[in-house]
Design an enzyme around this catalytic site. Structure first.
Site, PDB file in Angstrom:
ATOM      1  N   LEU A  11       0.828  -1.216   0.000  1.00  0.00           N
ATOM      2  CA  LEU A  11       0.000   0.000   0.000  1.00  0.00           C
ATOM      3  C   LEU A  11       0.859   1.262   0.000  1.00  0.00           C
ATOM      4  CD1 LEU A  11      -2.742  -1.351   2.411  1.00  0.00           C
ATOM      5  CD2 LEU A  11      -3.015  -0.864  -0.040  1.00  0.00           C
ATOM      6  N   ASN A  33      -0.328  -5.084   3.632  1.00  0.00           N
ATOM      7  CA  ASN A  33       0.955  -4.396   3.503  1.00  0.00           C
ATOM      8  C   ASN A  33       1.916  -4.975   4.536  1.00  0.00           C
ATOM      9  OD1 ASN A  33       2.312  -2.009   2.181  1.00  0.00           O
ATOM     10  ND2 ASN A  33       2.668  -1.516   4.323  1.00  0.00           N
ATOM     11  N   ARG A  34       3.190  -5.097   4.149  1.00  0.00           N
ATOM     12  CA  ARG A  34       4.189  -5.668   5.076  1.00  0.00           C
ATOM     13  C   ARG A  34       4.109  -5.001   6.444  1.00  0.00           C
ATOM     14  NH1 ARG A  34      10.435  -4.642   3.694  1.00  0.00           N
ATOM     15  NH2 ARG A  34       9.616  -2.521   3.788  1.00  0.00           N
ATOM     16  N   ALA A  78      10.428  -2.848  -6.792  1.00  0.00           N
ATOM     17  CA  ALA A  78      10.854  -3.879  -7.753  1.00  0.00           C
ATOM     18  C   ALA A  78      12.152  -4.546  -7.299  1.00  0.00           C
ATOM     19  CB  ALA A  78      11.056  -3.231  -9.120  1.00  0.00           C
ATOM     20  N   SER A 130       1.308   2.174 -16.089  1.00  0.00           N
ATOM     21  CA  SER A 130       1.870   3.511 -16.304  1.00  0.00           C
ATOM     22  C   SER A 130       0.849   4.585 -15.980  1.00  0.00           C
ATOM     23  CB  SER A 130       2.318   3.678 -17.754  1.00  0.00           C
ATOM     24  OG  SER A 130       2.808   4.996 -17.922  1.00  0.00           O
ATOM     25  N   GLY A 131       1.378   5.745 -15.597  1.00  0.00           N
ATOM     26  CA  GLY A 131       0.487   6.873 -15.320  1.00  0.00           C
ATOM     27  C   GLY A 131       0.772   7.482 -13.959  1.00  0.00           C
ATOM     28  N   GLY A 132       1.754   6.913 -13.247  1.00  0.00           N
ATOM     29  CA  GLY A 132       2.108   7.447 -11.928  1.00  0.00           C
ATOM     30  C   GLY A 132       0.943   7.334 -10.966  1.00  0.00           C
ATOM     31  N   LYS A 184       6.202  -2.264 -21.193  1.00  0.00           N
ATOM     32  CA  LYS A 184       6.266  -1.143 -20.240  1.00  0.00           C
ATOM     33  C   LYS A 184       7.674  -0.533 -20.229  1.00  0.00           C
ATOM     34  CE  LYS A 184       5.111   1.591 -16.747  1.00  0.00           C
ATOM     35  NZ  LYS A 184       6.221   2.079 -16.020  1.00  0.00           N
ATOM     36  N   HIS A 187       7.976   1.532 -23.265  1.00  0.00           N
ATOM     37  CA  HIS A 187       7.175   2.748 -23.004  1.00  0.00           C
ATOM     38  C   HIS A 187       8.037   3.755 -22.255  1.00  0.00           C
ATOM     39  CE1 HIS A 187       4.962   5.226 -20.134  1.00  0.00           C
ATOM     40  NE2 HIS A 187       3.991   5.295 -21.029  1.00  0.00           N
ATOM     41  N   ASN A 188       8.709   3.298 -21.210  1.00  0.00           N
ATOM     42  CA  ASN A 188       9.521   4.217 -20.411  1.00  0.00           C
ATOM     43  C   ASN A 188      10.729   4.730 -21.202  1.00  0.00           C
ATOM     44  OD1 ASN A 188       7.691   3.419 -18.483  1.00  0.00           O
ATOM     45  ND2 ASN A 188       9.193   3.278 -16.854  1.00  0.00           N
ATOM     46  N   GLU A 191       9.486   7.377 -23.303  1.00  0.00           N
ATOM     47  CA  GLU A 191       9.226   8.520 -22.408  1.00  0.00           C
ATOM     48  C   GLU A 191      10.528   9.302 -22.154  1.00  0.00           C
ATOM     49  OE1 GLU A 191       7.102   7.316 -18.759  1.00  0.00           O
ATOM     50  OE2 GLU A 191       8.557   8.509 -17.656  1.00  0.00           O
ATOM     51  N   LYS A 262      15.774   5.517 -12.867  1.00  0.00           N
ATOM     52  CA  LYS A 262      15.618   4.318 -12.045  1.00  0.00           C
ATOM     53  C   LYS A 262      15.983   3.046 -12.794  1.00  0.00           C
ATOM     54  CE  LYS A 262      12.244   5.812  -8.638  1.00  0.00           C
ATOM     55  NZ  LYS A 262      10.794   5.820  -8.405  1.00  0.00           N
ATOM     56  N   ARG A 449      37.454  -4.357 -42.078  1.00  0.00           N
ATOM     57  CA  ARG A 449      37.354  -5.594 -41.285  1.00  0.00           C
ATOM     58  C   ARG A 449      38.027  -6.750 -42.027  1.00  0.00           C
ATOM     59  NH1 ARG A 449      32.197  -7.525 -40.479  1.00  0.00           N
ATOM     60  NH2 ARG A 449      32.775  -8.540 -38.526  1.00  0.00           N
TER      61      ARG A 449
HETATM   62  P1  NAP Z   1       6.519   3.075  -2.480  1.00  0.00           P
HETATM   63  O1  NAP Z   1       5.522   4.148  -2.314  1.00  0.00           O
HETATM   64  O2  NAP Z   1       7.927   3.346  -2.076  1.00  0.00           O
HETATM   65  O3  NAP Z   1       5.979   1.806  -1.686  1.00  0.00           O
HETATM   66  C1  NAP Z   1       6.768   0.669  -1.590  1.00  0.00           C
HETATM   67  C2  NAP Z   1       5.894  -0.480  -1.087  1.00  0.00           C
HETATM   68  O4  NAP Z   1       6.697  -1.657  -1.168  1.00  0.00           O
HETATM   69  C3  NAP Z   1       5.433  -0.355   0.357  1.00  0.00           C
HETATM   70  O5  NAP Z   1       4.134  -0.853   0.473  1.00  0.00           O
HETATM   71  C4  NAP Z   1       6.430  -1.251   1.095  1.00  0.00           C
HETATM   72  O6  NAP Z   1       5.909  -1.803   2.286  1.00  0.00           O
HETATM   73  C5  NAP Z   1       6.601  -2.342   0.077  1.00  0.00           C
HETATM   74  N1  NAP Z   1       7.820  -3.135   0.266  1.00  0.00           N
HETATM   75  C6  NAP Z   1       9.102  -2.732   0.127  1.00  0.00           C
HETATM   76  N2  NAP Z   1       9.940  -3.758   0.333  1.00  0.00           N
HETATM   77  C7  NAP Z   1       9.171  -4.829   0.616  1.00  0.00           C
HETATM   78  C8  NAP Z   1       9.447  -6.190   0.907  1.00  0.00           C
HETATM   79  N3  NAP Z   1      10.713  -6.647   0.951  1.00  0.00           N
HETATM   80  N4  NAP Z   1       8.413  -7.030   1.124  1.00  0.00           N
HETATM   81  C9  NAP Z   1       7.143  -6.581   1.079  1.00  0.00           C
HETATM   82  N5  NAP Z   1       6.808  -5.300   0.802  1.00  0.00           N
HETATM   83  C10 NAP Z   1       7.816  -4.440   0.575  1.00  0.00           C
HETATM   84  O7  NAP Z   1       6.604   2.566  -4.007  1.00  0.00           O
HETATM   85  P2  NAP Z   1       5.659   2.912  -5.255  1.00  0.00           P
HETATM   86  O8  NAP Z   1       6.025   4.234  -5.832  1.00  0.00           O
HETATM   87  O9  NAP Z   1       4.247   2.643  -4.895  1.00  0.00           O
HETATM   88  O10 NAP Z   1       6.186   1.830  -6.318  1.00  0.00           O
HETATM   89  C11 NAP Z   1       5.780   0.485  -6.297  1.00  0.00           C
HETATM   90  C12 NAP Z   1       6.154  -0.143  -7.633  1.00  0.00           C
HETATM   91  O11 NAP Z   1       5.474   0.533  -8.684  1.00  0.00           O
HETATM   92  C13 NAP Z   1       7.637  -0.056  -7.984  1.00  0.00           C
HETATM   93  O12 NAP Z   1       8.020  -1.195  -8.707  1.00  0.00           O
HETATM   94  C14 NAP Z   1       7.692   1.150  -8.902  1.00  0.00           C
HETATM   95  O13 NAP Z   1       8.816   1.119  -9.759  1.00  0.00           O
HETATM   96  C15 NAP Z   1       6.394   0.979  -9.666  1.00  0.00           C
HETATM   97  N6  NAP Z   1       5.861   2.180 -10.307  1.00  0.00           N
HETATM   98  C16 NAP Z   1       5.898   3.365  -9.670  1.00  0.00           C
HETATM   99  C17 NAP Z   1       5.379   4.485 -10.311  1.00  0.00           C
HETATM  100  C18 NAP Z   1       5.365   5.826  -9.628  1.00  0.00           C
HETATM  101  O14 NAP Z   1       5.048   6.816 -10.314  1.00  0.00           O
HETATM  102  N7  NAP Z   1       5.655   5.906  -8.327  1.00  0.00           N
HETATM  103  C19 NAP Z   1       4.796   4.366 -11.577  1.00  0.00           C
HETATM  104  C20 NAP Z   1       4.730   3.129 -12.186  1.00  0.00           C
HETATM  105  C21 NAP Z   1       5.272   2.039 -11.538  1.00  0.00           C
HETATM  106  P3  NAP Z   1       6.217  -1.121   3.730  1.00  0.00           P
HETATM  107  O15 NAP Z   1       5.122  -0.120   3.937  1.00  0.00           O
HETATM  108  O16 NAP Z   1       6.147  -2.250   4.678  1.00  0.00           O
HETATM  109  O17 NAP Z   1       7.583  -0.507   3.640  1.00  0.00           O
END
Ligand code: NAP
Length: 476
Positions: A11, A33-34, A78, A130-132, A184, A187-188, A191, A262, A449
């Site tokens: 979450l 959520n963890r 990730a 995608s879309g943040g 994806k 796509h990036n 971008e 990233k 060559r």
């Molecule tokens: P975030 O806000 O930093 O949240 C990270 C989440 O991962 C938290 O719920 C955290 O849980 C959990 N987590 C981290 N390590 C873990 C583990 N070892 N085991 C279980 N849970 C773990 O990240 P986010 O921006 O939502 O990104 C999530 C994914 O979406 C990433 O792969 C990111 O690249 C991708 N993404 C992000 C965007 C963007 O715009 N932000 C767009 C597209 C895709 P805790 O609360 O317990 O720490």
């Protein structure tokens, strides 16, 4: 209590928004959520959507709350975290349950995870989103890779939450295993190229024409009404118009010129290189971000080398030059998108995915960062010619290239003569100039060559003689 249609783990920024989107569209969702405190906080803030959300503090509770076969979205950091989470989840799952990694995974990890579950009765979906934050909450573009059967189980929910372009949902099943995450990634990569080209045009307007942020913002706002209409053009206009609440000066002028990355841009360039497909726009954009991050080195170099000793940019007809910049940006984008689609076409063959190009262009038309009306034109070009070798030889894009490449040439050469860097725009020009030239210059490379390594060459006349008369030069 009715079982949830789907589950979601993680979450954070993306996961919580995606969960609210899923709930809002009438799908009951179990969340975990963890860190349990985050689950409580999320539930407390879910407002009117609480009825659709089942907050769970343990994995057992979470799994039991979902209707089998259970689709479980994992939206966490990730990399290794996903493997750890999957390991913790796996013992609690039953036949046909589906683990869905919705983070920005490297498609190679997705292939590995998919294979690891192959004979286990469980399935795996790699899903690019995608879309943040905003997209996750109100409608992302979703790229799905996995078995067709597992897609059927999640199709209804994903269709309900995806962005809509007119009435078309921006979600599709693109193929087996890593297909969704590969698309994806590209796509990036596109971008990155799009953003870099915008930055280069901004640089010419700022440092060449000496325009203020507000003035440049007005130019982008105007362009957003025309063929460059896109989310990135729109937000560029908006950021240029914003003022810094501390200094009162344009916000953009207060931001350090160091861009982060990233990994997805770099992965796109690496995969293109691995398959021998030119993706020079993406490569230039990744390199430009790397150079941007070397702020200290750049400052030292400017002191030692100084800026190029060239005349300042002077244009006789400012309006005509700004029109050229608009067309140059369009031409540059065409080059970058053509390259991105060519990389996907090669990957489709390499990995046996059968990627549907018109569908990919379609699901990028809304919800994602590169959404634009331009993608509607790409959709139409690929629909008419799905197996075309390159976007730029489709009738519509060939005429667009012919119409805009003159402007690209004038802009790149003017910028070069004024010492303004345009690596991505120049890469597009070089790409067009090389790709459209039937007789290139690699004959000299082949001769070299063969001279030093006896590599041989093909002859233009087809004669059966494949080495040059280099004499003692051979193998020297
Ligand atoms: P975030 O806000 O930093 O949240 C990270 C989440 O991962 C938290 O719920 C955290 O849980 C959990 N987590 C981290 N390590 C873990 C583990 N070892 N085991 C279980 N849970 C773990 O990240 P986010 O921006 O939502 O990104 C999530 C994914 O979406 C990433 O792969 C990111 O690249 C991708 N993404 C992000 C965007 C963007 O715009 N932000 C767009 C597209 C895709 P805790 O609360 O317990 O720490």
């Amino acid at each position: 209590m009715a079982q949830a249609e789907i589950g979601l783990i993680g979450l954070g920024v993306m996961g919580s928004n995606l969960a609210l989107n899923i709930a809002e569209k009438g799908n009951r969702i179990a969340v975990f959520n963890r860190t349990a405190a985050r689950t409580k906080e999320f539930y407390a803030e879910a407002g009117a959507l609480k009825d659709q959300v089942v907050p769970c503090e343990t994995i057992e509770e979470f799994v039991a709350a979902i209707r089998p076969p259970r689709p479980i979205i994992i939206m966490i950091q990730a990399g290794a975290a996903v493997d750890q989470q999957m390991e913790l989840l796996r013992p609690h799952l039953e036949k046909n349950d589906i683990m869905i990694d919705a983070g920005n995974a490297n498609f190679r990890d997705t292939m590995r995870r998919f294979d690891a579950l192959k004979d286990s009765g469980l399935t795996f979906i790699g899903m690019g989103v995608s879309g943040g934050e905003e997209g996750a909450r109100h409608g992302p573009s979703i790229m799905v890779g996995g078995t067709e059967e597992s897609w059927k189980r999640v199709e209804k929910v994903l269709t309900s939450i995806a962005a809509k372009y007119k009435d078309d949902p921006c979600v599709a099943w693109l193929g087996e295993n890593g297909a969704g995450h590969f698309v994806k990634t590209i796509h990036n990569g596109i971008e990155y190229a799009d953003m870099q080209m915008i930055a280069e045009i901004y640089g010419i307007l700022r440092d060449g024409l000496k325009m203020s942020a507000d003035e440049i913002g007005a130019v982008f706002a105007e362009w957003n009404k025309g063929r460059l209409e896109s989310y990135l053009t729109e937000i560029t206009a908006k950021v240029l118009a914003a003022a810094d609440p501390i200094s009162g000066t344009p916000m953009v002028d207060m931001i350090l010129d160091k861009a982060g990355q990233k990994g997805t841009g770099k992965w796109s360039a690496i995969e293109a290189q691995n398959m021998g497909v030119p993706a020079t726009g993406i490569e230039a954009a990744v390199a430009a971000r790397s150079i941007s991050s070397m702020k200290g080195e750049r400052e030292a170099a400017e002191t030692i080398l100084g800026l190029p000793d060239v005349p300042e940019l002077k244009v006789a007809d400012r309006a005509a030059f700004i029109k050229d910049l608009e067309n140059a940006l369009l031409a540059g984008k065409i080059g970058a998108y053509a390259q991105g689609f060519a990389v996907m076409a090669a990957a489709s063959k390499e990995y046996g995915w059968n990627l549907p190009m018109p569908t990919i262009a379609k699901i990028w038309r809304a919800g994602c960062i590169i959404r634009s009306q331009f993608l509607d034109e790409i959709t139409s070009a690929f629909t008419k010619a799905p197996d075309v070798a390159n976007l730029i030889v489709t009738p519509a894009f060939a005429s667009m290239v012919k119409e805009t490449d003159g402007a690209l040439r004038r802009v790149v050469s003017t910028a070069a003569l004024s010492g303004l860097p345009t690596p991505a725009l120049a890469s597009a020009l070089g790409y067009f100039d090389s790709y459209r030239r039937a007789r290139g210059t690699a004959n000299i490379i082949q001769a070299q060559r063969d001279f030093f390594g006896a590599h041989g060459f093909d002859r233009v006349d087809g004669a059966d003689s494949h080495h040059g008369p280099w004499g003692s030069g051979l193998n020297a």
